[in-house]
Design a protein around this motif. Structure first.
Motif, PDB file in Angstrom:
ATOM      1  N   SER A 136       0.760  -0.670   0.347  1.00 39.18           N
ATOM      2  CA  SER A 136      -0.129  -0.119   0.538  1.00 39.18           C
ATOM      3  C   SER A 136       0.991   0.823  -0.077  1.00 39.18           C
ATOM      4  O   SER A 136       2.194   1.856   0.508  1.00 39.18           O
ATOM      5  N   PRO A 137       0.377   2.614  -0.971  1.00 41.35           N
ATOM      6  CA  PRO A 137       1.311   3.403  -0.557  1.00 41.35           C
ATOM      7  C   PRO A 137       1.322   4.235   0.907  1.00 41.35           C
ATOM      8  O   PRO A 137       0.348   3.926   1.236  1.00 41.35           O
ATOM      9  N   ARG A 138       2.452   5.350   1.214  1.00 40.38           N
ATOM     10  CA  ARG A 138       2.258   5.125   3.000  1.00 40.38           C
ATOM     11  C   ARG A 138       1.649   6.527   2.375  1.00 40.38           C
ATOM     12  O   ARG A 138       1.962   7.150   1.792  1.00 40.38           O
ATOM     13  N   ARG A 139       1.402   6.376   3.672  1.00 38.81           N
ATOM     14  CA  ARG A 139      -0.321   7.009   4.707  1.00 38.81           C
ATOM     15  C   ARG A 139       1.103   8.378   4.898  1.00 38.81           C
ATOM     16  O   ARG A 139       2.326   8.532   4.790  1.00 38.81           O
ATOM     17  N   SER A 140       0.626   9.505   5.143  1.00 44.44           N
ATOM     18  CA  SER A 140       0.903  11.194   4.630  1.00 44.44           C
ATOM     19  C   SER A 140      -0.041  12.090   5.711  1.00 44.44           C
ATOM     20  O   SER A 140      -1.248  12.017   5.876  1.00 44.44           O
ATOM     21  N   TYR A 141       0.686  12.875   7.184  1.00 43.49           N
ATOM     22  CA  TYR A 141       0.293  13.537   7.291  1.00 43.49           C
ATOM     23  C   TYR A 141       0.395  14.901   6.204  1.00 43.49           C
ATOM     24  O   TYR A 141      -0.666  16.177   6.957  1.00 43.49           O
ATOM     25  N   ASP A 142       0.947  15.078   5.854  1.00 37.66           N
ATOM     26  CA  ASP A 142       1.374  15.962   4.356  1.00 37.66           C
ATOM     27  C   ASP A 142       1.734  17.598   5.001  1.00 37.66           C
ATOM     28  O   ASP A 142       1.102  18.650   4.949  1.00 37.66           O
ATOM     29  N   GLN A 143       2.503  17.235   5.778  1.00 36.08           N
ATOM     30  CA  GLN A 143       2.803  18.341   7.070  1.00 36.08           C
ATOM     31  C   GLN A 143       4.835  18.779   6.761  1.00 36.08           C
ATOM     32  O   GLN A 143       5.526  17.491   6.368  1.00 36.08           O
ATOM     33  N   TYR A 144       4.798  19.264   6.819  1.00 38.67           N
ATOM     34  CA  TYR A 144       6.100  20.311   6.381  1.00 38.67           C
ATOM     35  C   TYR A 144       6.808  19.755   7.535  1.00 38.67           C
ATOM     36  O   TYR A 144       7.175  21.385   8.160  1.00 38.67           O
ATOM     37  N   CYS A 145       7.045  19.436   7.993  1.00 39.00           N
ATOM     38  CA  CYS A 145       7.452  19.134   9.642  1.00 39.00           C
ATOM     39  C   CYS A 145       8.286  18.080   9.837  1.00 39.00           C
ATOM     40  O   CYS A 145       7.858  16.901   9.185  1.00 39.00           O
ATOM     41  N   SER A 146       9.635  18.213  10.292  1.00 40.87           N
ATOM     42  CA  SER A 146      10.846  16.856  10.793  1.00 40.87           C
ATOM     43  C   SER A 146       9.937  15.544  10.935  1.00 40.87           C
ATOM     44  O   SER A 146      10.065  14.651  11.479  1.00 40.87           O
ATOM     45  N   ALA A 147       9.062  15.753  12.510  1.00 38.65           N
ATOM     46  CA  ALA A 147       8.938  14.969  12.904  1.00 38.65           C
ATOM     47  C   ALA A 147       7.403  14.236  12.657  1.00 38.65           C
ATOM     48  O   ALA A 147       7.227  13.355  12.869  1.00 38.65           O
ATOM     49  N   ALA A 148       6.271  15.357  12.164  1.00 41.42           N
ATOM     50  CA  ALA A 148       5.242  15.198  11.009  1.00 41.42           C
ATOM     51  C   ALA A 148       6.368  13.210   9.965  1.00 41.42           C
ATOM     52  O   ALA A 148       5.812  12.500   9.806  1.00 41.42           O
ATOM     53  N   ARG A 149       7.442  13.767   9.201  1.00 36.84           N
ATOM     54  CA  ARG A 149       7.697  13.156   8.708  1.00 36.84           C
ATOM     55  C   ARG A 149       8.294  11.307   9.089  1.00 36.84           C
ATOM     56  O   ARG A 149       8.224  10.462   8.457  1.00 36.84           O
ATOM     57  N   ALA A 150       8.574  12.056  10.238  1.00 37.13           N
ATOM     58  CA  ALA A 150       9.435  11.272  10.900  1.00 37.13           C
ATOM     59  C   ALA A 150       8.214  10.188  11.473  1.00 37.13           C
ATOM     60  O   ALA A 150       7.953   8.847  10.921  1.00 37.13           O
ATOM     61  N   LEU A 151       6.695  10.402  11.400  1.00 43.02           N
ATOM     62  CA  LEU A 151       5.497   9.135  11.913  1.00 43.02           C
ATOM     63  C   LEU A 151       5.291   9.183  10.880  1.00 43.02           C
ATOM     64  O   LEU A 151       4.457   7.975  10.641  1.00 43.02           O
ATOM     65  N   ASP A 152       5.417   9.504   9.493  1.00 45.06           N
ATOM     66  CA  ASP A 152       5.436   9.182   8.115  1.00 45.06           C
ATOM     67  C   ASP A 152       5.632   7.519   8.621  1.00 45.06           C
ATOM     68  O   ASP A 152       4.492   7.097   7.718  1.00 45.06           O
ATOM     69  N   VAL A 153       7.001   7.440   8.313  1.00 45.29           N
ATOM     70  CA  VAL A 153       7.936   5.973   8.590  1.00 45.29           C
ATOM     71  C   VAL A 153       7.646   5.909   9.854  1.00 45.29           C
ATOM     72  O   VAL A 153       6.481   3.918   9.225  1.00 45.29           O
ATOM     73  N   VAL A 154       7.449   6.118  10.928  1.00 49.95           N
ATOM     74  CA  VAL A 154       7.706   5.059  12.101  1.00 49.95           C
ATOM     75  C   VAL A 154       6.392   4.730  12.948  1.00 49.95           C
ATOM     76  O   VAL A 154       6.045   4.396  13.361  1.00 49.95           O
ATOM     77  N   GLY A 155       5.185   5.972  11.916  1.00 48.74           N
ATOM     78  CA  GLY A 155       3.927   5.857  13.152  1.00 48.74           C
ATOM     79  C   GLY A 155       3.312   4.832  13.067  1.00 48.74           C
ATOM     80  O   GLY A 155       2.335   5.463  14.155  1.00 48.74           O
ATOM     81  N   ASP A 156       3.201   3.967  12.771  1.00 49.66           N
ATOM     82  CA  ASP A 156       2.285   3.596  12.348  1.00 49.66           C
ATOM     83  C   ASP A 156       2.321   2.420  13.432  1.00 49.66           C
ATOM     84  O   ASP A 156       3.476   1.901  13.620  1.00 49.66           O
ATOM     85  N   ARG A 157       1.539   1.212  13.748  1.00 44.43           N
ATOM     86  CA  ARG A 157       0.968   0.643  15.244  1.00 44.43           C
ATOM     87  C   ARG A 157       2.181  -0.630  14.505  1.00 44.43           C
ATOM     88  O   ARG A 157       2.340  -1.648  13.785  1.00 44.43           O
ATOM     89  N   TRP A 158       3.006  -0.576  15.642  1.00 42.18           N
ATOM     90  CA  TRP A 158       4.036  -2.142  15.726  1.00 42.18           C
ATOM     91  C   TRP A 158       5.423  -2.482  14.703  1.00 42.18           C
ATOM     92  O   TRP A 158       6.434  -2.857  15.552  1.00 42.18           O
ATOM     93  N   THR A 159       5.306  -1.217  14.816  1.00 43.75           N
ATOM     94  CA  THR A 159       6.377  -0.743  13.238  1.00 43.75           C
ATOM     95  C   THR A 159       8.265  -0.398  14.332  1.00 43.75           C
ATOM     96  O   THR A 159       9.344  -0.861  14.217  1.00 43.75           O
ATOM     97  N   LEU A 160       7.926   0.370  14.976  1.00 42.06           N
ATOM     98  CA  LEU A 160       8.551   0.692  16.015  1.00 42.06           C
ATOM     99  C   LEU A 160       9.110  -0.648  17.205  1.00 42.06           C
ATOM    100  O   LEU A 160      10.591  -0.826  17.549  1.00 42.06           O
ATOM    101  N   LEU A 161       8.453  -1.430  17.614  1.00 40.91           N
ATOM    102  CA  LEU A 161       8.158  -2.700  18.072  1.00 40.91           C
ATOM    103  C   LEU A 161       9.601  -3.618  17.027  1.00 40.91           C
ATOM    104  O   LEU A 161       9.610  -4.339  18.005  1.00 40.91           O
ATOM    105  N   ILE A 162       8.750  -3.833  16.502  1.00 41.78           N
ATOM    106  CA  ILE A 162       9.693  -4.601  14.836  1.00 41.78           C
ATOM    107  C   ILE A 162      10.879  -4.032  14.902  1.00 41.78           C
ATOM    108  O   ILE A 162      12.015  -5.063  15.368  1.00 41.78           O
ATOM    109  N   VAL A 163      10.909  -2.658  15.446  1.00 37.74           N
ATOM    110  CA  VAL A 163      12.264  -2.105  15.357  1.00 37.74           C
ATOM    111  C   VAL A 163      13.608  -3.380  16.396  1.00 37.74           C
ATOM    112  O   VAL A 163      14.279  -3.237  16.264  1.00 37.74           O
ATOM    113  N   ARG A 164      12.525  -2.867  17.508  1.00 40.91           N
ATOM    114  CA  ARG A 164      13.021  -3.493  18.895  1.00 40.91           C
ATOM    115  C   ARG A 164      13.899  -4.647  18.640  1.00 40.91           C
ATOM    116  O   ARG A 164      14.309  -5.192  19.525  1.00 40.91           O
TER     117      ARG A 164
END
Length: 208
Positions: free
Chosen positions: A2-30
């Motif tokens: 599926s295409p990546r969902r985006s907050y469409d905000q020009y902010c580095s925190a928002a861009r980071a959450l576009d990549v790692v904000g989905d449920r389970w992603t950071l726990l997979i990294v762990r």
């Protein structure tokens, strides 16, 4: 995929959450901070995730440059997932989240799953120096690469080589460390953590 969902905000925190904000992603990294893992191992250590969601997250993480997928040589011949350098750069993010979340731990709920190696990141935050540490709990053993600049930062099971320090403690003490209620040197001094080994880390803990 599926295409990546985006907050469409020009902010580095928002861009980071576009990549790692989905449920389970950071726990997979762990889990992948322990080094390459097979899909079945990831699924076993992420209780509650469905096979479809895990497969989808892994594909998204590969697309976004956080992980790679490769086939082990024979006789293993299984596929494993590993963090890229960019994925590994999330370690301090997870550590900051863990520190922030310490007050949220509270008492363990009857529905809470636990794995021994989930205590690895709190212990890494609590230890200073550099070296290989083996930790033994009632739930099992794991090892830490304290101060590691690349490669796995922890792993399941006993240390793969003679460790600089061995720590033996009960789950209650490890939980207290994870909650920020007790410092490791204080737990060593009061006998709640038994330290053995002749490495610099062991000596520093015994002398602290």
């Amino acid at each position: 995929m599926s295409p990546r969902r985006s907050y469409d905000q020009y902010c580095s925190a928002a861009r980071a959450l576009d990549v790692v904000g989905d449920r389970w992603t950071l726990l997979i990294v762990r889990e992948l901070l322990a080094g390459p893992r097979r899909y079945t191992d990831l699924h076993a250590d992420l209780p509650g995730v469905s096979t479809d969601v895990l497969a989808s997250r892994l594909k998204d993480m590969e697309r976004d440059g956080l992980t790679t997928r490769r086939r082990l040589p024979p006789p293993g011949a299984a596929y494993v997932y590993d963090l890229t350098p960019r994925g590994r750069d999330l370690l301090p993010v997870l550590q900051a989240l863990g520190a922030w979340g310490q007050p949220e731990l509270g008492e363990r709920r009857p529905t809470d799953a636990v794995r021994a190696h989930w205590f690895a990141l709190p212990l890494l935050r609590a230890l200073e120096g550099q070296g290989l540490v083996e930790v033994r709990l009632e739930e099992g053993a794991f090892h830490l690469h304290v101060g590691a600049e690349d490669g796995p930062v922890y792993g399941d099971g006993p240390a793969p080589a003679e460790p600089d320090a061995r720590l033996v403690l009960d789950t209650a003490t490890c939980t207290a460390v994870a909650r920020g209620e007790v410092a490791v040197p204080d737990a060593v001094r009061t006998g709640r953590i038994e330290v053995t080994g002749e490495g610099a880390l062991a000596k520093a803990l015994r002398e602290a």
